[in-house]
Design a protein around this motif. Structure first.
Motif, PDB file in Angstrom:
ATOM      1  N   ALA A  80       9.650  85.424  38.119  1.00 54.65           N
ATOM      2  CA  ALA A  80      10.018  85.069  39.493  1.00 54.65           C
ATOM      3  C   ALA A  80      11.462  84.592  39.571  1.00 54.65           C
ATOM      4  CB  ALA A  80       9.075  83.989  40.017  1.00 54.65           C
ATOM      5  N   VAL A  81      11.878  83.783  38.611  1.00 60.84           N
ATOM      6  CA  VAL A  81      13.261  83.292  38.604  1.00 60.84           C
ATOM      7  C   VAL A  81      14.230  84.449  38.422  1.00 60.84           C
ATOM      8  CG1 VAL A  81      14.914  81.919  37.288  1.00 60.84           C
ATOM      9  CG2 VAL A  81      12.684  80.972  37.836  1.00 60.84           C
ATOM     10  N   ALA A  82      13.928  85.341  37.489  1.00 58.38           N
ATOM     11  CA  ALA A  82      14.827  86.471  37.243  1.00 58.38           C
ATOM     12  C   ALA A  82      14.878  87.419  38.433  1.00 58.38           C
ATOM     13  CB  ALA A  82      14.379  87.220  35.995  1.00 58.38           C
ATOM     14  N   ALA A  83      13.718  87.612  39.101  1.00 59.29           N
ATOM     15  CA  ALA A  83      13.659  88.571  40.200  1.00 59.29           C
ATOM     16  C   ALA A  83      14.244  88.031  41.495  1.00 59.29           C
ATOM     17  CB  ALA A  83      12.216  89.015  40.439  1.00 59.29           C
ATOM     18  N   VAL A  84      14.110  86.733  41.724  1.00 63.15           N
ATOM     19  CA  VAL A  84      14.547  86.151  42.998  1.00 63.15           C
ATOM     20  C   VAL A  84      15.867  85.415  42.839  1.00 63.15           C
ATOM     21  CG1 VAL A  84      13.917  84.591  44.871  1.00 63.15           C
ATOM     22  CG2 VAL A  84      12.166  85.972  43.763  1.00 63.15           C
ATOM     23  N   PHE A  85      15.851  84.352  42.064  1.00 63.09           N
ATOM     24  CA  PHE A  85      17.045  83.514  41.955  1.00 63.09           C
ATOM     25  C   PHE A  85      18.201  84.263  41.311  1.00 63.09           C
ATOM     26  CE2 PHE A  85      19.623  80.701  39.297  1.00 63.09           C
ATOM     27  CZ  PHE A  85      20.180  79.886  40.268  1.00 63.09           C
ATOM     28  N   MET A  86      17.936  84.933  40.178  1.00 63.22           N
ATOM     29  CA  MET A  86      19.014  85.591  39.464  1.00 63.22           C
ATOM     30  C   MET A  86      19.604  86.732  40.290  1.00 63.22           C
ATOM     31  SD  MET A  86      19.569  83.953  36.798  1.00 63.22           S
ATOM     32  CE  MET A  86      20.750  85.135  36.196  1.00 63.22           C
ATOM     33  N   GLU A  87      18.737  87.492  40.957  1.00 63.83           N
ATOM     34  CA  GLU A  87      19.243  88.601  41.758  1.00 63.83           C
ATOM     35  C   GLU A  87      20.122  88.090  42.903  1.00 63.83           C
ATOM     36  OE1 GLU A  87      19.565  91.650  44.731  1.00 63.83           O
ATOM     37  OE2 GLU A  87      18.495  89.759  44.973  1.00 63.83           O
ATOM     38  N   ARG A  88      19.669  87.049  43.569  1.00 67.17           N
ATOM     39  CA  ARG A  88      20.464  86.487  44.676  1.00 67.17           C
ATOM     40  C   ARG A  88      21.743  85.846  44.163  1.00 67.17           C
ATOM     41  NH1 ARG A  88      17.073  82.914  48.733  1.00 67.17           N
ATOM     42  NH2 ARG A  88      19.138  83.027  49.717  1.00 67.17           N
ATOM     43  N   HIS A  89      21.631  85.131  43.014  1.00 65.53           N
ATOM     44  CA  HIS A  89      22.823  84.502  42.441  1.00 65.53           C
ATOM     45  C   HIS A  89      23.837  85.568  42.031  1.00 65.53           C
ATOM     46  CE1 HIS A  89      25.328  81.971  39.887  1.00 65.53           C
ATOM     47  NE2 HIS A  89      25.161  82.865  38.919  1.00 65.53           N
ATOM     48  N   TRP A  90      23.371  86.602  41.373  1.00 67.08           N
ATOM     49  CA  TRP A  90      24.259  87.669  40.911  1.00 67.08           C
ATOM     50  C   TRP A  90      24.936  88.357  42.108  1.00 67.08           C
ATOM     51  CZ3 TRP A  90      22.453  92.108  37.146  1.00 67.08           C
ATOM     52  CH2 TRP A  90      23.592  92.699  36.576  1.00 67.08           C
ATOM     53  N   ARG A  91      24.152  88.668  43.129  1.00 66.48           N
ATOM     54  CA  ARG A  91      24.718  89.342  44.296  1.00 66.48           C
ATOM     55  C   ARG A  91      25.706  88.445  45.030  1.00 66.48           C
ATOM     56  NH1 ARG A  91      23.728  93.622  47.519  1.00 66.48           N
ATOM     57  NH2 ARG A  91      22.037  94.289  46.168  1.00 66.48           N
ATOM     58  N   MET A  92      25.355  87.177  45.183  1.00 65.58           N
ATOM     59  CA  MET A  92      26.249  86.280  45.931  1.00 65.58           C
ATOM     60  C   MET A  92      27.589  86.116  45.217  1.00 65.58           C
ATOM     61  SD  MET A  92      25.587  82.311  47.015  1.00 65.58           S
ATOM     62  CE  MET A  92      25.554  81.812  45.283  1.00 65.58           C
ATOM     63  N   VAL A  93      27.543  85.882  43.892  1.00 65.60           N
ATOM     64  CA  VAL A  93      28.784  85.720  43.142  1.00 65.60           C
ATOM     65  C   VAL A  93      29.590  87.012  43.148  1.00 65.60           C
ATOM     66  CG1 VAL A  93      29.747  85.217  40.871  1.00 65.60           C
ATOM     67  CG2 VAL A  93      27.823  83.887  41.719  1.00 65.60           C
ATOM     68  N   THR A  94      28.897  88.138  42.981  1.00 64.48           N
ATOM     69  CA  THR A  94      29.600  89.424  42.986  1.00 64.48           C
ATOM     70  C   THR A  94      30.248  89.691  44.342  1.00 64.48           C
ATOM     71  OG1 THR A  94      28.064  90.295  41.337  1.00 64.48           O
ATOM     72  CG2 THR A  94      29.319  91.898  42.598  1.00 64.48           C
ATOM     73  N   GLU A  95      29.549  89.354  45.415  1.00 64.91           N
ATOM     74  CA  GLU A  95      30.128  89.550  46.750  1.00 64.91           C
ATOM     75  C   GLU A  95      31.402  88.740  46.936  1.00 64.91           C
ATOM     76  OE1 GLU A  95      27.063  88.603  49.485  1.00 64.91           O
ATOM     77  OE2 GLU A  95      26.100  90.585  49.373  1.00 64.91           O
ATOM     78  N   ARG A  96      31.376  87.483  46.450  1.00 68.15           N
ATOM     79  CA  ARG A  96      32.566  86.650  46.625  1.00 68.15           C
ATOM     80  C   ARG A  96      33.731  87.138  45.771  1.00 68.15           C
ATOM     81  NH1 ARG A  96      30.181  80.430  47.017  1.00 68.15           N
ATOM     82  NH2 ARG A  96      28.941  80.791  48.920  1.00 68.15           N
ATOM     83  N   LEU A  97      33.446  87.533  44.531  1.00 71.36           N
ATOM     84  CA  LEU A  97      34.524  88.035  43.680  1.00 71.36           C
ATOM     85  C   LEU A  97      35.081  89.349  44.216  1.00 71.36           C
ATOM     86  CD1 LEU A  97      33.019  87.281  40.140  1.00 71.36           C
ATOM     87  CD2 LEU A  97      34.901  86.084  41.264  1.00 71.36           C
ATOM     88  N   SER A  98      34.197  90.244  44.636  1.00 66.44           N
ATOM     89  CA  SER A  98      34.660  91.516  45.185  1.00 66.44           C
ATOM     90  C   SER A  98      35.434  91.307  46.479  1.00 66.44           C
ATOM     91  CB  SER A  98      33.460  92.440  45.441  1.00 66.44           C
ATOM     92  OG  SER A  98      32.782  92.726  44.228  1.00 66.44           O
ATOM     93  N   ASP A  99      34.983  90.360  47.292  1.00 65.50           N
ATOM     94  CA  ASP A  99      35.695  90.069  48.536  1.00 65.50           C
ATOM     95  C   ASP A  99      37.119  89.600  48.249  1.00 65.50           C
ATOM     96  OD1 ASP A  99      35.720  89.443  51.534  1.00 65.50           O
ATOM     97  OD2 ASP A  99      36.187  87.482  50.656  1.00 65.50           O
ATOM     98  N   GLY A 100      37.279  88.728  47.232  1.00 66.83           N
ATOM     99  CA  GLY A 100      38.619  88.266  46.878  1.00 66.83           C
ATOM    100  C   GLY A 100      39.485  89.392  46.350  1.00 66.83           C
ATOM    101  N   THR A 101      38.917  90.276  45.527  1.00 67.57           N
ATOM    102  CA  THR A 101      39.687  91.398  44.980  1.00 67.57           C
ATOM    103  C   THR A 101      40.118  92.344  46.091  1.00 67.57           C
ATOM    104  OG1 THR A 101      38.500  91.248  42.882  1.00 67.57           O
ATOM    105  CG2 THR A 101      39.601  93.325  43.375  1.00 67.57           C
ATOM    106  N   VAL A 102      39.210  92.670  47.004  1.00 73.35           N
ATOM    107  CA  VAL A 102      39.545  93.581  48.102  1.00 73.35           C
ATOM    108  C   VAL A 102      40.585  92.955  49.024  1.00 73.35           C
ATOM    109  CG1 VAL A 102      38.603  94.796  50.115  1.00 73.35           C
ATOM    110  CG2 VAL A 102      37.345  94.784  47.966  1.00 73.35           C
TER     111      VAL A 102
END
Length: 459
Positions: A52-74
């Protein structure tokens, strides 16, 4: 442990046809051992929680961090594009290239009259590709081309600027969360440590229960249970103490019974001896012959009863060769003009109370010797059980009386289990000895038309 039993019962109670395969699967594959069930009770919730942690928390954490890093790069790329379009640049774009490299950690190149390559197939499991595509579409709003699966350390982005193409190389770690696996490694490592601790703890908790089970099994077989002491949790200690008290009460009762019977035996034998002496002094008179027979019958019944009550429980376990025992019975049969055959499957040497087991088998063999002409004995010695099957061609015993004949002093019309001088204790003693070994004696119908006696005791 009760969870698995309840699960089995509930699954079995379901009348929906679709649940029947699940019921069969549960019965076949669910563990039955206490140790395995305890481990599953500890491990399964842990696995479910981690999933449950890997499927919910990790997926959301990974997506949120990736969105912020990609937003800064773009945003950085959008700023470079704005500078290129708003301010004049040197022919080789050296100044903007230097600023992008030193300030924004981006490697750029501008190609005059360049074209975008054909679109690459979008990776199915790439979060970075999807997020970068969305960010460039929303912020830059120009034709672009992405390569997120090429060089493992760099991501290439190409933007179409009128007649020019801006090529941007950015470190992969600057566009998405590349260290998320560290959390997974820590989570799995901690889970393994907890499972190891659980295994060690459960082994310590299960060991006293196994010790109690072994002590109870040994006592049920009539073996000594020396060295057993209650250990473990309070509930297990209470069960162990209850077993010790029960064992002591049974042993004390058996000792009292044996002592009482020894006293009765002494008194009755004294009286019978006086009867025999008086009859001997009276001489061989015809009118005293019946009394002499009665005294002899009383003596035989007394000896048989004492042997039955005593049960030879005080005899220690030892080894006995089946072939020697059965060969001795075969010779006795031949002396009486009858035929006995036998076969042995497995080890010849068995661990039993030698005298008691000899008497058990002897009672059954002599029973067949009185009423049958042939007897076949099949001995099967496996890893867990010793099974003796005795088949004769005598008159047999009716099915409704096959349990009754095991009762002490039970007499059957044209009795199969006793003769005119018998006491009705032969089969009772045989079953008593078998049960003292942790087994049993049962009767059935022989293929030869007579009686089949089956002796089954733990090996």
């Amino acid at each position: 442990m009760a969870f698995f039993d309840t699960l089995r019962q509930n699954a079995a109670a379901l009348s929906i046809p679709g649940w029947r395969p699940l019921t069969r699967w549960l019965r076949r594959w669910l563990p039955t051992g206490l140790y395995t069930r305890s481990l599953l009770i500890v491990i399964l919730p842990m696995l479910l929680l981690q999933t449950a942690v890997a499927a919910v928390f990790m997926e959301r954490h990974w997506r949120m961090v990736t969105e912020r890093l990609s937003d800064g790069t773009v945003r950085d790329i959008a700023a470079i594009i704005e500078v290129i379009r708003s301010y004049p640049q040197d022919s080789n774009y050296n100044e903007i290239t230097r600023i992008a490299d030193q300030t924004l950690d981006l490697t750029i190149a501008v190609e005059e009259n360049g074209q975008l390559p054909p679109p690459r197939p979008r990776p199915f499991f790439s979060i970075l590709d999807g997020i970068l595509t969305d960010q460039i579409t929303q912020q830059i709003k120009m034709p672009f081309w992405l390569d997120t699966v090429g060089d493992s350390k760099l991501v290439e982005i190409r933007i179409k600027l009128d007649q020019r193409v801006l090529r941007v190389f950015v470190r992969r770690g600057s566009t998405y969360a590349s260290n998320t696996h560290i959390f997974l490694v820590w989570m799995v490592s901690i889970a393994l440590v907890l499972v190891l601790i659980s295994i060690l703890f459960l082994r310590g908790q299960i060991r006293p229960i196994l010790s109690l089970a072994n002590a109870a099994e040994s006592f049920g077989k009539g073996q000594k249970t020396e060295g057993f002491s209650p250990r473990g949790a309070d509930e297990v200690r209470r069960a162990g103490l209850a077993f010790i008290q029960m064992r002591e009460r049974i042993e004390r009762q058996m000792e009292q019974r044996t002592a009482m019977l020894a006293g009765i035996s002494h008194d009755l034998r004294t009286i019978l001896t006086r009867f025999k002496l008086q009859l001997a002094l009276a001489g061989d008179k015809p009118e005293l012959s019946g009394m002499t027979e009665d005294v002899n019958d009383m003596q035989s019944m007394l000896e048989g009863y004492l042997a039955f009550a005593k049960g030879e429980a005080e005899e220690d376990f030892g080894t006995l060769n089946l072939s020697e025992l059965l060969e001795r019975f075969r010779n006795d049969f031949e002396l009486r003009g009858r035929k006995l055959t036998y076969e042995i499957d497995g080890e010849d040497e068995i661990a039993v109370r030698p005298n008691a087991f000899t008497r058990l088998t002897g009672n059954l063999v002599s029973n067949a010797e009185r009423y049958a002409k042939t007897l076949h004995i099949h001995a099967k010695h496996s890893a867990k059980w010793l099974t003796l099957t005795l088949d004769d061609d005598g008159p047999g015993i009716p099915a409704e009386s096959r349990e009754e004949v095991f009762k002490p002093f039970y007499r059957l019309d044209e009795a199969r289990n006793l003769d005119s001088s018998g006491t009705g204790l032969g089969l009772a003693i045989a079953r008593d000895i078998a049960r003292a070994h942790g087994g049993n004696v049962t009767l059935g119908e022989s293929p030869s038309g007579g009686l089949r006696a089956i002796v089954r005791i733990p090996a």
